[in-house]
Design a protein around this motif. Structure first.
Motif, short mmCIF file in Angstrom:
data_model
loop_
_atom_site.label_atom_id
_atom_site.label_comp_id
_atom_site.label_asym_id
_atom_site.label_seq_id
_atom_site.Cartn_x
_atom_site.Cartn_y
_atom_site.Cartn_z
N LEU A 305 -11.72 -26.89 -2.77
CA LEU A 305 -12.05 -28.02 -1.89
C LEU A 305 -10.92 -28.34 -0.92
N MET A 306 -9.67 -28.20 -1.38
CA MET A 306 -8.55 -28.41 -0.47
C MET A 306 -8.54 -27.36 0.63
N GLU A 307 -8.74 -26.12 0.27
CA GLU A 307 -8.79 -25.06 1.28
C GLU A 307 -9.91 -25.32 2.27
N GLN A 308 -11.06 -25.73 1.75
CA GLN A 308 -12.19 -26.04 2.61
C GLN A 308 -11.86 -27.16 3.59
N ALA A 309 -11.01 -28.11 3.15
CA ALA A 309 -10.62 -29.23 4.00
C ALA A 309 -9.43 -28.91 4.90
N GLY A 310 -8.88 -27.71 4.80
CA GLY A 310 -7.77 -27.32 5.65
C GLY A 310 -6.40 -27.62 5.10
N VAL A 311 -6.31 -27.94 3.80
CA VAL A 311 -5.01 -28.22 3.19
C VAL A 311 -4.29 -26.91 2.87
N ASP A 312 -2.99 -26.88 3.08
CA ASP A 312 -2.15 -25.74 2.70
C ASP A 312 -1.88 -25.85 1.20
N VAL A 313 -2.67 -25.16 0.39
CA VAL A 313 -2.60 -25.30 -1.06
C VAL A 313 -2.40 -23.94 -1.72
N THR A 314 -1.58 -23.93 -2.77
CA THR A 314 -1.33 -22.73 -3.56
C THR A 314 -1.56 -23.06 -5.03
N LEU A 315 -2.34 -22.23 -5.73
CA LEU A 315 -2.54 -22.38 -7.16
C LEU A 315 -1.83 -21.25 -7.88
N ARG A 316 -0.88 -21.59 -8.74
CA ARG A 316 -0.18 -20.62 -9.57
C ARG A 316 -0.79 -20.67 -10.97
N VAL A 317 -1.29 -19.53 -11.44
CA VAL A 317 -1.96 -19.45 -12.74
C VAL A 317 -1.02 -18.79 -13.74
N TYR A 318 -0.97 -19.37 -14.97
CA TYR A 318 -0.06 -18.89 -16.02
C TYR A 318 -0.91 -18.45 -17.21
N ASP A 319 -0.99 -17.15 -17.39
CA ASP A 319 -1.82 -16.60 -18.46
C ASP A 319 -1.30 -17.04 -19.82
N GLY A 320 -2.20 -17.59 -20.64
CA GLY A 320 -1.86 -17.99 -21.99
C GLY A 320 -1.07 -19.27 -22.11
N GLU A 321 -0.72 -19.90 -21.02
CA GLU A 321 0.08 -21.13 -21.07
C GLU A 321 -0.82 -22.32 -21.32
N GLY A 322 -0.32 -23.23 -22.19
CA GLY A 322 -1.06 -24.43 -22.52
C GLY A 322 -0.73 -25.59 -21.60
N HIS A 323 -1.15 -26.77 -22.03
CA HIS A 323 -1.00 -27.96 -21.18
C HIS A 323 0.45 -28.35 -20.98
N ALA A 324 1.28 -28.16 -22.00
CA ALA A 324 2.66 -28.67 -21.94
C ALA A 324 3.63 -27.74 -21.24
N PHE A 325 3.23 -26.53 -20.92
CA PHE A 325 4.11 -25.56 -20.29
C PHE A 325 5.38 -25.33 -21.13
N GLY A 326 5.22 -24.53 -22.17
CA GLY A 326 6.36 -24.21 -23.02
C GLY A 326 7.07 -22.95 -22.56
N PRO A 327 6.55 -21.77 -22.91
CA PRO A 327 7.25 -20.52 -22.60
C PRO A 327 7.49 -20.28 -21.12
N GLN A 328 6.63 -20.78 -20.26
CA GLN A 328 6.74 -20.48 -18.83
C GLN A 328 7.19 -21.69 -18.00
N PHE A 329 7.80 -22.64 -18.68
CA PHE A 329 8.28 -23.82 -17.96
C PHE A 329 9.33 -23.45 -16.93
N GLU A 330 10.31 -22.64 -17.31
CA GLU A 330 11.38 -22.28 -16.38
C GLU A 330 10.83 -21.54 -15.17
N LEU A 331 9.86 -20.65 -15.40
CA LEU A 331 9.25 -19.93 -14.29
C LEU A 331 8.56 -20.90 -13.34
N SER A 332 7.85 -21.88 -13.91
CA SER A 332 7.17 -22.85 -13.07
C SER A 332 8.16 -23.67 -12.25
#
Length: 345
Positions: A305-332
């Motif tokens: 919806l943001m892209e449709q509205a013209g917003v400059d948006v990026t979604l970074r997906v983290y495979d296997g990562e849960g809500h709290a961002f444990g193992p991939q917190f530093e990467l994020s």
């Protein structure tokens, strides 16, 4: 301001269906006459005035956008933490006539430094303590040369009580985040006023979406981690309606505003996605595929919806990562740092 036209049109359409605009049933204005004005029977040309703008619902993003924000009076309290790169302080500032508490990380050195305002996720206000919810992020930003103001929100920790008792649908929290930006800019500390961003986690991600919608141009960029849905209905149905501990709040919300099917205009008015066309800042979304609290499909739909509205948006997906961002917190956080360096330069 064009952003609120859809809600005004809805209200006008509702009025036209009520019969209030039926010329056959309209009362004769005082001082007028139904008699012809000339012997020929012709009437003077009709004059029409544009309909008065219908005010938005008082609990809505359009209403919040019309408020005068009063963020200021940032006051440092005691030093509560220190690393080799930064110090942290308990703080208070003004928001909506209230005193709101928080935590402030200030890098060592003269500055000026870029700044971020941190919007934490949901924690029961009855057990919440000052600075809770984004301690890792606050320390990371302080160590990497950012002034970071963590907002407690009204009704949390040392803040003044939330008079709405949950009935303002997070509008007050959004106001507190907007005012935190203004308080940082008003402060005489080492903040670079031209380099400020919003960062939110979970519920705080939704608060960030709201802030972007009601105050476009306030900041330079925004980052959200495992955010809630940009549709208020999703969030209500996910947490508030089914939670026995919040049954009283759910019932009061439904009694006050009606449910999503009974009163869709209200729920659209408190949903950030309704106003994505007004967002001017670039947005970075972090979300894990194993998030069992905020499903990743919400962020995928928000991105679409943001892209449709013209917003400059990026979604970074983290495979296997849960809500709290444990193992991939530093990467994020590394990705967040690169994103902010690009947009706050």
């Amino acid at each position: 301001m064009t952003r609120w036209i859809p809600l005004v049109l809805l209200a006008l359409l509702g009025a036209s269906c009520s019969g209030a605009g039926d010329p056959d049933g309209a009362p004769t204005p005082p001082g007028s006459s139904s008699a012809p004005s000339s012997a020929s029977g012709s009437s003077p040309p009709a004059t029409s005035e544009p309909p008065a703008a219908v005010p938005p619902h008082p609990v809505s993003l359009p209403a919040l956008a019309q408020k005068s924000f009063d963020g200021g009076r940032l006051r440092l309290g005691e030093e509560v933490a220190r690393t080799g790169q930064h110090r942290q302080y308990a703080v208070t500032y003004r928001s909506g006539g209230l005193t709101v508490s928080g935590r402030l990380a200030v890098p060592e050195g003269d500055g000026p430094f870029p700044a971020v305002v941190l919007a934490h996720g949901y924690i029961d206000p009855a057990i919440y303590v000052n600075g809770q919810g984004m301690t890792r992020e606050r320390a990371w930003f302080g160590d990497h040369g950012y002034v970071a103001l963590h907002v407690d929100y009204r009704g949390h920790a040392g803040s003044d009580p939330d008079a709405s008792e949950g009935l303002d649908m997070r509008m007050g929290y959004t106001e507190d985040v907007v005012n935190a930006v203004l308080a940082l800019r008003d402060w005489d500390g080492p903040v670079d006023d031209e380099r400020v961003a919003l960062v939110g986690r979970s519920m705080g991600g939704g608060v960030v979406y709201n802030a972007l919608a009601v105050q476009p141009g306030l900041v330079d960029a925004a980052v959200v981690f495992a955010p809630v849905s940009s549709d208020a209905v999703d969030n209500f149905e996910r947490w508030i309606r089914p939670d026995p501990a919040r049954d009283g709040v759910a019932r009061r919300i439904l009694q006050e505003y009606g449910g999503p099917r009974a009163n869709p205009a209200f729920w659209e008015g408190i949903s950030a996605r309704t106003y994505f066309g007004d967002v001017t800042e670039p947005v970075l979304i972090h979300h894990g595929t194993a998030d069992d609290s905020c499903p990743i499909r919400w962020s995928r739909e928000t991105r679409r919806l943001m892209e449709q509205a013209g917003v400059d948006v990026t979604l970074r997906v983290y495979d296997g990562e849960g809500h709290a961002f444990g193992p991939q917190f530093e990467l994020s956080m590394e990705r967040t740092g690169r994103f902010l360096q690009r947009h706050l330069s």
